[in-house]
Design a protein around this motif. Structure first.
Motif, PDB file in Angstrom:
ATOM      1  N   GLU A 272      -0.784  66.524 -29.234  1.00  0.00           N
ATOM      2  CA  GLU A 272       0.080  65.766 -28.038  1.00  0.00           C
ATOM      3  C   GLU A 272       0.765  65.157 -28.348  1.00  0.00           C
ATOM      4  N   VAL A 273       1.799  65.361 -27.093  1.00  0.00           N
ATOM      5  CA  VAL A 273       3.044  64.520 -27.512  1.00  0.00           C
ATOM      6  C   VAL A 273       3.500  64.072 -25.926  1.00  0.00           C
ATOM      7  N   LEU A 274       4.754  63.368 -25.618  1.00  0.00           N
ATOM      8  CA  LEU A 274       4.997  62.441 -24.841  1.00  0.00           C
ATOM      9  C   LEU A 274       6.192  62.032 -25.117  1.00  0.00           C
ATOM     10  N   VAL A 275       7.296  61.346 -24.357  1.00  0.00           N
ATOM     11  CA  VAL A 275       8.567  61.100 -24.413  1.00  0.00           C
ATOM     12  C   VAL A 275       7.728  59.273 -23.526  1.00  0.00           C
ATOM     13  N   PHE A 276       7.888  58.433 -23.820  1.00  0.00           N
ATOM     14  CA  PHE A 276       7.435  57.031 -23.357  1.00  0.00           C
ATOM     15  C   PHE A 276       9.279  56.180 -23.761  1.00  0.00           C
ATOM     16  N   GLY A 277       8.774  55.211 -22.597  1.00  0.00           N
ATOM     17  CA  GLY A 277      10.257  53.560 -22.159  1.00  0.00           C
ATOM     18  C   GLY A 277       9.418  52.775 -22.130  1.00  0.00           C
ATOM     19  N   ASP A 278       9.693  52.043 -21.068  1.00  0.00           N
ATOM     20  CA  ASP A 278       8.587  50.968 -20.954  1.00  0.00           C
ATOM     21  C   ASP A 278       7.265  50.690 -21.472  1.00  0.00           C
ATOM     22  N   GLY A 279       6.625  49.861 -21.864  1.00  0.00           N
ATOM     23  CA  GLY A 279       5.262  49.940 -21.391  1.00  0.00           C
ATOM     24  C   GLY A 279       4.722  48.741 -20.670  1.00  0.00           C
ATOM     25  N   ALA A 280       3.766  49.397 -19.961  1.00  0.00           N
ATOM     26  CA  ALA A 280       3.611  48.521 -18.757  1.00  0.00           C
ATOM     27  C   ALA A 280       2.031  47.390 -19.311  1.00  0.00           C
ATOM     28  N   PHE A 281       2.753  46.014 -19.247  1.00  0.00           N
ATOM     29  CA  PHE A 281       2.539  45.031 -19.982  1.00  0.00           C
ATOM     30  C   PHE A 281       3.002  43.790 -19.499  1.00  0.00           C
ATOM     31  N   LYS A 282       2.066  42.753 -19.102  1.00  0.00           N
ATOM     32  CA  LYS A 282       2.318  41.318 -18.577  1.00  0.00           C
ATOM     33  C   LYS A 282       2.716  40.476 -19.840  1.00  0.00           C
ATOM     34  N   ASP A 283       3.854  39.953 -20.195  1.00  0.00           N
ATOM     35  CA  ASP A 283       3.393  38.911 -21.010  1.00  0.00           C
ATOM     36  C   ASP A 283       3.006  37.561 -20.590  1.00  0.00           C
ATOM     37  N   PRO A 284       1.908  36.848 -21.230  1.00  0.00           N
ATOM     38  CA  PRO A 284       1.127  35.467 -20.158  1.00  0.00           C
ATOM     39  C   PRO A 284       2.013  34.605 -21.162  1.00  0.00           C
ATOM     40  N   VAL A 285       2.626  34.150 -21.662  1.00  0.00           N
ATOM     41  CA  VAL A 285       3.824  33.041 -21.989  1.00  0.00           C
ATOM     42  C   VAL A 285       5.316  33.457 -21.025  1.00  0.00           C
ATOM     43  N   ALA A 305      -2.746  64.080 -19.148  1.00  0.00           N
ATOM     44  CA  ALA A 305      -2.987  63.979 -17.952  1.00  0.00           C
ATOM     45  C   ALA A 305      -4.264  63.248 -17.960  1.00  0.00           C
ATOM     46  N   GLY A 306      -4.451  62.276 -16.434  1.00  0.00           N
ATOM     47  CA  GLY A 306      -5.597  61.818 -15.992  1.00  0.00           C
ATOM     48  C   GLY A 306      -5.646  60.521 -16.893  1.00  0.00           C
ATOM     49  N   LEU A 307      -7.563  60.142 -16.590  1.00  0.00           N
ATOM     50  CA  LEU A 307      -7.858  58.586 -17.152  1.00  0.00           C
ATOM     51  C   LEU A 307      -8.853  58.993 -18.034  1.00  0.00           C
ATOM     52  N   PRO A 308      -8.620  57.923 -18.552  1.00  0.00           N
ATOM     53  CA  PRO A 308     -10.217  57.725 -19.423  1.00  0.00           C
ATOM     54  C   PRO A 308     -11.057  57.832 -18.856  1.00  0.00           C
ATOM     55  N   ASN A 309     -11.882  58.721 -19.786  1.00  0.00           N
ATOM     56  CA  ASN A 309     -13.986  58.803 -18.500  1.00  0.00           C
ATOM     57  C   ASN A 309     -14.431  57.992 -20.193  1.00  0.00           C
ATOM     58  N   GLU A 310     -14.839  56.872 -20.099  1.00  0.00           N
ATOM     59  CA  GLU A 310     -15.063  55.825 -21.752  1.00  0.00           C
ATOM     60  C   GLU A 310     -16.255  54.934 -20.730  1.00  0.00           C
ATOM     61  N   GLU A 351     -17.454  49.071 -16.120  1.00  0.00           N
ATOM     62  CA  GLU A 351     -17.005  48.122 -15.684  1.00  0.00           C
ATOM     63  C   GLU A 351     -16.072  46.825 -16.739  1.00  0.00           C
ATOM     64  N   GLY A 352     -15.135  47.198 -16.801  1.00  0.00           N
ATOM     65  CA  GLY A 352     -14.639  46.747 -17.799  1.00  0.00           C
ATOM     66  C   GLY A 352     -13.354  47.261 -18.756  1.00  0.00           C
ATOM     67  N   THR A 353     -13.516  48.951 -17.967  1.00  0.00           N
ATOM     68  CA  THR A 353     -12.710  49.636 -19.057  1.00  0.00           C
ATOM     69  C   THR A 353     -11.668  50.047 -18.566  1.00  0.00           C
ATOM     70  N   THR A 354     -10.535  50.067 -18.347  1.00  0.00           N
ATOM     71  CA  THR A 354      -9.396  49.595 -18.002  1.00  0.00           C
ATOM     72  C   THR A 354      -8.968  51.243 -17.032  1.00  0.00           C
ATOM     73  N   PRO A 355      -8.672  51.140 -15.755  1.00  0.00           N
ATOM     74  CA  PRO A 355      -8.937  51.762 -14.975  1.00  0.00           C
ATOM     75  C   PRO A 355      -7.225  52.364 -15.030  1.00  0.00           C
ATOM     76  N   ARG A 356      -6.633  52.765 -15.926  1.00  0.00           N
ATOM     77  CA  ARG A 356      -5.039  52.952 -16.121  1.00  0.00           C
ATOM     78  C   ARG A 356      -4.709  54.451 -16.427  1.00  0.00           C
ATOM     79  N   ARG A 357      -3.891  54.940 -16.439  1.00  0.00           N
ATOM     80  CA  ARG A 357      -4.063  56.559 -16.686  1.00  0.00           C
ATOM     81  C   ARG A 357      -3.245  56.747 -17.698  1.00  0.00           C
ATOM     82  N   LEU A 358      -3.730  57.559 -18.518  1.00  0.00           N
ATOM     83  CA  LEU A 358      -3.970  57.480 -20.223  1.00  0.00           C
ATOM     84  C   LEU A 358      -2.562  57.708 -20.693  1.00  0.00           C
ATOM     85  N   THR A 359      -1.160  57.878 -19.827  1.00  0.00           N
ATOM     86  CA  THR A 359       0.259  58.024 -20.348  1.00  0.00           C
ATOM     87  C   THR A 359       0.623  56.721 -20.283  1.00  0.00           C
TER      88      THR A 359
END
Length: 392
Positions: A272-285, A305-310, A351-359
């Motif tokens: 699998e191959v992707l082009v990535f830019g900025d990550g989607a996460f928040k700095d808590p500090v 494509a899609g979401l994890p199924n974990e 419950e508690g798994t991350t509901p975010r897209r794989l990309t």
């Protein structure tokens, strides 16, 4: 059971220049790492390539004058308002200089206490202590300074109001969180926000704006030989020099398909191959929400494509496997994973798994591994991402 799960490795490459055959460079660099490390490539391993080197190889750049010419064509006369730009030298300073050059008079509206991605003009705590209501209170630059005092950024030491006024040719600055406040100063508006731009454009048009465009509507085609991006325009651009920006890369689907095909030719593996830019996460500090690009991954192969199924392992262990130990617990967990349904949305065991897209997940991982400084690893190899506890 294998001891290792997901592994991510930053891959060093040569310095990438305009016109380079980047797919070949990426593949050669990954294969060079594998030869050096003795590691093996498997089907569905992931290769991430940062958008910066894709755009650099494409030569996807634009100058201040080229951007200004595009702005002039959209707003030939009258004052222009810029609403909700992020406060970032890297992301917006050159764009502001170009917009000011392309307009007769500029008004800038900043949100507060933070911009859209969490860069603070003033802390939320100070806003509360001063009795300011950010939902209602509107300030001129002078009024804001008189009310809050020093507004230099705690990390950079930059006074963004002073910086933006200077880059904007003496632009008038207001601070307010209702985008329609800018209409008291101009009827032609550039909605400079990233992820909320569609809503901002709609509100402004509903409240009487004459013309509203976004950064995604500027440089959607070449101006005097400039780079461009059909879908995102200036969104995702970065400062290249005081007079030039690197734009978000275009035609990335062709790039990921080429890397995938080359890896298949050279290794027989389907990655699998992707082009990535900025990550989607928040700095808590620092409170900064990293994602200043319009998307985490502008292009990717179909398997991402899609979401994890974990399943949530600790939920299963605490409930269904309560009382089991050692090999019995492991065997039961493996069986549970192997027999899980193809769609687990809304189930207690997720419950508690991350509901975010794989990309978004993989792109954020790649962004953290590659870094934005001098690591020199614009390519990331992610192994075993689609493995789980039941994988042999």
């Amino acid at each position: 059971m294998r001891a290792a799960g997901t592994q991510a490795v930053g891959i060093r490459t040569p310095i990438i220049n305009e016109g380079d055959a980047l797919p070949e460079i990426v593949v050669d660099s990954v294969l060079g790492y594998l030869a050096e490390s003795g590691d093996k490539l498997n089907d569905r391993d992931i290769i991430g390539v940062t958008e910066a080197v894709v755009a650099r190889a494409q030569g996807n750049y634009a100058t201040v004058e080229q951007i200004a010419k595009c702005v002039r064509a959209k707003f030939p006369a009258g004052p222009v308002g810029v609403v909700f730009p992020i406060t970032s030298r890297n992301r917006f300073s050159v764009l502001l200089k170009a917009i000011a050059l392309g307009t007769e008079k500029l008004h800038i509206q900043l949100s507060y206490p933070t911009d859209e991605v969490g860069n603070h003009i003033i802390s939320a705590e100070r806003i509360y202590d001063l009795g300011i209501d950010p939902y209602r209170d509107v300030f001129t630059e002078q009024g804001f300074r008189e009310r809050v005092g020093d507004i230099k950024h705690e990390f950079t030491g930059i006074d963004y109001l002073e910086l933006y006024r200077g880059l904007g040719g003496g632009a008038e600055i207001i601070l307010a969180n209702d985008p329609c406040e800018i209409l008291k100063h101009a009827k032609n508006i550039i909605a400079a926000d990233i992820h909320t731009r569609t809503r901002t454009k709609r509100l402004l048009l509903e409240r009487g704006a004459e013309t509203v465009i976004g950064l995604d509507d500027i440089l959607t085609e070449s101006v005097d030989g400039s780079g461009y991006n059909e879908e995102y325009g200036l969104l995702g651009s970065n400062k290249a020099s005081d007079e030039k920006v690197k734009l978000f890369p275009r035609s990335c689907e062709e790039f990921v398909a080429r890397v995938c095909a080359l890896m298949r030719e050279r290794t027989g593996k389907d990655v699998e191959v992707l082009v990535f830019g900025d990550g989607a996460f928040k700095d808590p500090v620092g409170k900064i929400w990293e994602l200043a690009d319009p998307v985490v991954a502008p292009a990717f192969t179909n398997g991402l494509a899609g979401l994890p199924n974990e399943l949530k392992l600790k939920y299963i262990a605490d409930n269904e496997l309560a009382g089991k130990r050692g090999d019995d617990a492991r065997a039961a967990m493996v069986q549970r994973i192997q027999n899980k349904d193809k769609d687990l949305v809304g189930r207690d065991e997720t419950e508690g798994t991350t509901p975010r897209r794989l990309t978004d997940l993989v792109g954020s991982l790649c962004d953290l591994i590659s870094g934005s400084g001098d690591k020199g690893t614009p390519v990331v190899l992610v192994k075993g991402y689609f493995d789980n506890y039941a994988s042999e």
